[in-house]
Write an enzyme that holds these catalytic residues in place. Structure first.
Site, PDB file in Angstrom:
ATOM      1  N   ASP A 212       0.748  -1.136  -0.037  1.00 45.65           N
ATOM      2  CA  ASP A 212      -0.068  -0.086  -0.134  1.00 45.65           C
ATOM      3  C   ASP A 212       0.884   1.313   0.000  1.00 45.65           C
ATOM      4  O   ASP A 212       2.017   1.247   0.506  1.00 45.65           O
ATOM      5  CB  ASP A 212      -1.058  -0.020   1.387  1.00 45.65           C
ATOM      6  CG  ASP A 212      -1.937  -1.011   1.262  1.00 45.65           C
ATOM      7  OD1 ASP A 212      -2.161  -1.564   0.194  1.00 45.65           O
ATOM      8  OD2 ASP A 212      -2.724  -0.993   2.062  1.00 45.65           O
ATOM      9  N   ASP A 214       0.496   3.709   1.466  1.00 48.99           N
ATOM     10  CA  ASP A 214       0.707   4.829   2.815  1.00 48.99           C
ATOM     11  C   ASP A 214       1.175   4.044   4.071  1.00 48.99           C
ATOM     12  O   ASP A 214       1.209   4.210   4.994  1.00 48.99           O
ATOM     13  CB  ASP A 214      -0.775   5.044   3.280  1.00 48.99           C
ATOM     14  CG  ASP A 214      -1.666   3.975   3.395  1.00 48.99           C
ATOM     15  OD1 ASP A 214      -1.395   2.799   3.279  1.00 48.99           O
ATOM     16  OD2 ASP A 214      -2.975   4.179   3.331  1.00 48.99           O
ATOM     17  N   TRP A 274     -13.441  -1.680  -1.104  1.00 51.46           N
ATOM     18  CA  TRP A 274     -12.506  -1.873  -0.025  1.00 51.46           C
ATOM     19  C   TRP A 274     -12.977  -3.160   0.617  1.00 51.46           C
ATOM     20  O   TRP A 274     -14.084  -3.687   0.828  1.00 51.46           O
ATOM     21  CB  TRP A 274     -12.868  -0.873   1.176  1.00 51.46           C
ATOM     22  CG  TRP A 274     -11.988  -1.254   2.290  1.00 51.46           C
ATOM     23  CD1 TRP A 274     -10.713  -0.685   2.234  1.00 51.46           C
ATOM     24  CD2 TRP A 274     -12.136  -1.913   3.532  1.00 51.46           C
ATOM     25  NE1 TRP A 274      -9.976  -1.164   3.708  1.00 51.46           N
ATOM     26  CE2 TRP A 274     -11.041  -1.859   4.014  1.00 51.46           C
ATOM     27  CE3 TRP A 274     -13.495  -2.503   3.853  1.00 51.46           C
ATOM     28  CZ2 TRP A 274     -11.046  -2.463   5.343  1.00 51.46           C
ATOM     29  CZ3 TRP A 274     -13.306  -3.368   5.205  1.00 51.46           C
ATOM     30  CH2 TRP A 274     -12.281  -3.148   5.902  1.00 51.46           C
ATOM     31  N   GLU A 277     -10.109  -8.758  -0.214  1.00 54.10           N
ATOM     32  CA  GLU A 277      -9.173  -8.990  -1.213  1.00 54.10           C
ATOM     33  C   GLU A 277      -8.058  -9.673  -0.752  1.00 54.10           C
ATOM     34  O   GLU A 277      -7.383 -10.787  -1.129  1.00 54.10           O
ATOM     35  CB  GLU A 277      -8.744  -8.296  -2.250  1.00 54.10           C
ATOM     36  CG  GLU A 277      -7.589  -7.168  -1.952  1.00 54.10           C
ATOM     37  CD  GLU A 277      -7.932  -6.174  -0.795  1.00 54.10           C
ATOM     38  OE1 GLU A 277      -9.217  -6.049  -0.290  1.00 54.10           O
ATOM     39  OE2 GLU A 277      -7.056  -5.630  -0.188  1.00 54.10           O
ATOM     40  N   ASP A 278      -7.437  -9.274   0.519  1.00 59.80           N
ATOM     41  CA  ASP A 278      -6.305  -9.607   1.121  1.00 59.80           C
ATOM     42  C   ASP A 278      -6.640 -10.849   2.069  1.00 59.80           C
ATOM     43  O   ASP A 278      -5.687 -11.741   1.987  1.00 59.80           O
ATOM     44  CB  ASP A 278      -5.697  -8.728   2.269  1.00 59.80           C
ATOM     45  CG  ASP A 278      -6.685  -8.160   3.136  1.00 59.80           C
ATOM     46  OD1 ASP A 278      -7.867  -8.286   2.852  1.00 59.80           O
ATOM     47  OD2 ASP A 278      -6.623  -7.280   3.917  1.00 59.80           O
ATOM     48  N   MET A 304       1.397   3.858   9.390  1.00 63.47           N
ATOM     49  CA  MET A 304       0.488   4.343   8.268  1.00 63.47           C
ATOM     50  C   MET A 304       0.102   5.910   8.155  1.00 63.47           C
ATOM     51  O   MET A 304      -0.088   6.361   9.132  1.00 63.47           O
ATOM     52  CB  MET A 304      -1.047   3.512   8.357  1.00 63.47           C
ATOM     53  CG  MET A 304      -1.630   3.522   7.255  1.00 63.47           C
ATOM     54  SD  MET A 304      -3.474   2.957   7.468  1.00 63.47           S
ATOM     55  CE  MET A 304      -4.306   4.529   7.813  1.00 63.47           C
ATOM     56  N   HIS A 307      -5.488   8.747   6.949  1.00 65.27           N
ATOM     57  CA  HIS A 307      -6.257   9.615   5.820  1.00 65.27           C
ATOM     58  C   HIS A 307      -7.761   9.213   5.884  1.00 65.27           C
ATOM     59  O   HIS A 307      -8.128   8.186   6.564  1.00 65.27           O
ATOM     60  CB  HIS A 307      -5.662   9.073   4.332  1.00 65.27           C
ATOM     61  CG  HIS A 307      -5.683   7.606   4.186  1.00 65.27           C
ATOM     62  ND1 HIS A 307      -7.106   6.967   3.666  1.00 65.27           N
ATOM     63  CD2 HIS A 307      -5.074   6.561   4.690  1.00 65.27           C
ATOM     64  CE1 HIS A 307      -6.732   5.745   3.671  1.00 65.27           C
ATOM     65  NE2 HIS A 307      -5.647   5.298   4.250  1.00 65.27           N
ATOM     66  N   ARG A 309     -11.311   7.877   4.157  1.00 67.60           N
ATOM     67  CA  ARG A 309     -11.786   6.772   3.281  1.00 67.60           C
ATOM     68  C   ARG A 309     -11.729   7.570   1.560  1.00 67.60           C
ATOM     69  O   ARG A 309     -12.184   8.576   1.802  1.00 67.60           O
ATOM     70  CB  ARG A 309     -13.149   6.449   3.496  1.00 67.60           C
ATOM     71  CG  ARG A 309     -13.584   5.068   2.389  1.00 67.60           C
ATOM     72  CD  ARG A 309     -14.627   4.258   3.001  1.00 67.60           C
ATOM     73  NE  ARG A 309     -14.630   3.544   4.011  1.00 67.60           N
ATOM     74  CZ  ARG A 309     -13.856   2.432   4.448  1.00 67.60           C
ATOM     75  NH1 ARG A 309     -13.266   1.712   3.223  1.00 67.60           N
ATOM     76  NH2 ARG A 309     -13.856   2.009   5.677  1.00 67.60           N
TER      77      ARG A 309
END
Ligand code: UDH
Ligand code: NGS
Length: 361
Positions: A212, A214, A274, A277-278, A304, A307, A309
């Site tokens: 990712d 971030d 969102w 998937e992981d 991280m 932020h 969404r």
């Protein structure tokens, strides 16, 4: 009178001898001079060819070719060393643990970062965000794949922190930003599949790190490379109080060798929005009896960038149903069914950005 005439003829003979010697000297000098001119006049093509060959060996050090892995010290197709490396020098393999590592790092996101400054601070990068160590042969060729859309500020921090870390880790790496074109709903896992496919078109990578944009490691001993089992690297995130949120968690930053990735048919392409998937990727690994390798909680600490969404990335309502059926779907949904269109490819100093149309649900 007879006496002076003897003297005169003596002087005359000496003069003749001197003139002769001078003539001889001039002739020899002239012959050498003409011969020296002759060399460059007679073989201009050979000289030019030599010059061309030597300039080729410096400029072609840039790593754009595919590999003859393991054949020698410079495993790309034409066996060229990195720019600036002496081709005649025999390079040893880099050590298992880089001697350049410093351990814990201070990571903060207060001051703004400029890409120009980051470029200046990383003069050893080659275009496209490519690097390989100059003093040893890296143990792995690592493509770093970042799923992306509208996160330029995060990317600046990522590049600023990660490039120096990755160089200290003595990795042969390239950074690929896979930018989802348009504004339809985001698809993280599909972008990761695209990154795998596109990176392999550029170089013979044998390891893939999926990160990712971030997430920044807080310790450079958390090596961005592959292991005998798929690796989860972001094991100790600040947002989870520096621990795993659950044992099967495989989100954030992970790595897989080409072989491990292919064994699970890559990642799912149909998780739009969102979440989940992981977990699907975790299920794929588990179904192939692979385990997850992880660094310790100390080495695996990471921060991280906070932020809100993103637009067009709301929680996917189908995610629970999908992860319940990974074992049935994984063989037909993955790298073997991937389709997308490359819209644009930009080779910047710090990264290669590939903008892609991944379609819609
Ligand atoms: N990503 C983008 N752009 C987007 C969406 C995602 O670049 O519009 C990439 C980026 O690399 C990001 C990754 O996909 O780090 C994962 O996205 P995510 O939305 O899952 O990221 P994260 O888990 O945030 O960081 C979840 C929502 C947090 C809401 C917090 C509200 N306070
Ligand atoms: C789980 C999600 C994962 C996600 C993880 C952490 O619940 O995709 O939370 O999310 N799984 C499902 O929703 C099925 S995080 O706190 O980072 O936003 O990665």
């Amino acid at each position: 009178m007879p006496e002076s005439s003897v003297n005169f003829s003596g002087i005359h003979r000496t003069c003749k001898l001197v003139v002769l010697l001078c003539f001889l000297h001039i002739s020899v000098t002239l012959i050498f001079y003409v011969r020296s001119l002759d060399i460059s006049f007679a073989f201009p093509q050979r000289l030019q060819a030599n010059r061309a060959r030597s300039s080729e060996s410096t400029t072609r050090g840039s790593r754009t070719s595919t590999a003859n892995a393991g054949e020698d010290n410079y495993p790309d197709a034409e066996n060229q060393p990195p720019a600036g490396v002496d081709a005649t020098k025999h390079l040893e393999k880099c050590p298992e643990t880089s001697p350049l590592l410093v351990g814990p790092l201070r990571i903060e996101f207060n001051s703004p970062i400029s890409l120009d400054q980051t470029s200046k601070e990383n003069p050893n990068l080659e275009p496209g965000g490519r690097y390989r160590p100059k003093d040893c042969v890296a143990l792995q060729k690592v493509a770093i794949i970042i799923p992306f859309r509208n996160r330029d500020e995060h990317l600046k921090y990522w590049l600023y922190y990660l490039h120096p870390i990755l160089q200290r880790q003595q990795i042969d790496y390239g950074v690929y930003i896979i930018n989802q074109d348009g504004d339809v709903i985001f698809n993280r896992a599909k972008l990761l599949n695209v990154g795998y496919a596109e990176a392999l078109k550029e170089y013979d990578y044998d390891c893939f790190v999926f990160s990712d944009v971030d997430l920044i490691p807080m310790d450079d001993r958390n090596t961005y490379r592959c292991f005998s089992q798929p690796r989860h690297l972001s094991v100790s995130m600040d947002k989870f109080g520096f621990r795993l949120p659950y044992n099967q968690y495989f989100g954030g930053v992970s790595s897989m060798s080409k072989e491990q990735y292919l064994k699970i048919n890559g990642f799912p392409n149909n998780y739009w929005g969102w979440g989940g998937e992981d977990d699907d990727i975790y299920n794929r690994l588990a179904s192939k009896d692979m385990s997850i390798s992880r660094p310790s909680g100390v080495v695996g600490k990471c921060r991280m960038i906070r932020h809100e969404r993103d637009k067009q990335n709301d929680p996917n309502p189908q995610r629970f149903d999908r992860i319940a059926h990974t074992r049935e779907t994984m063989h037909k949904d993955g790298i073997n069914s991937l389709s997308y269109k490359v819209v644009k490819k930009e080779r910047e100093q710090l990264y290669t950005k590939i903008t892609v149309d991944v379609g819609r649900p």
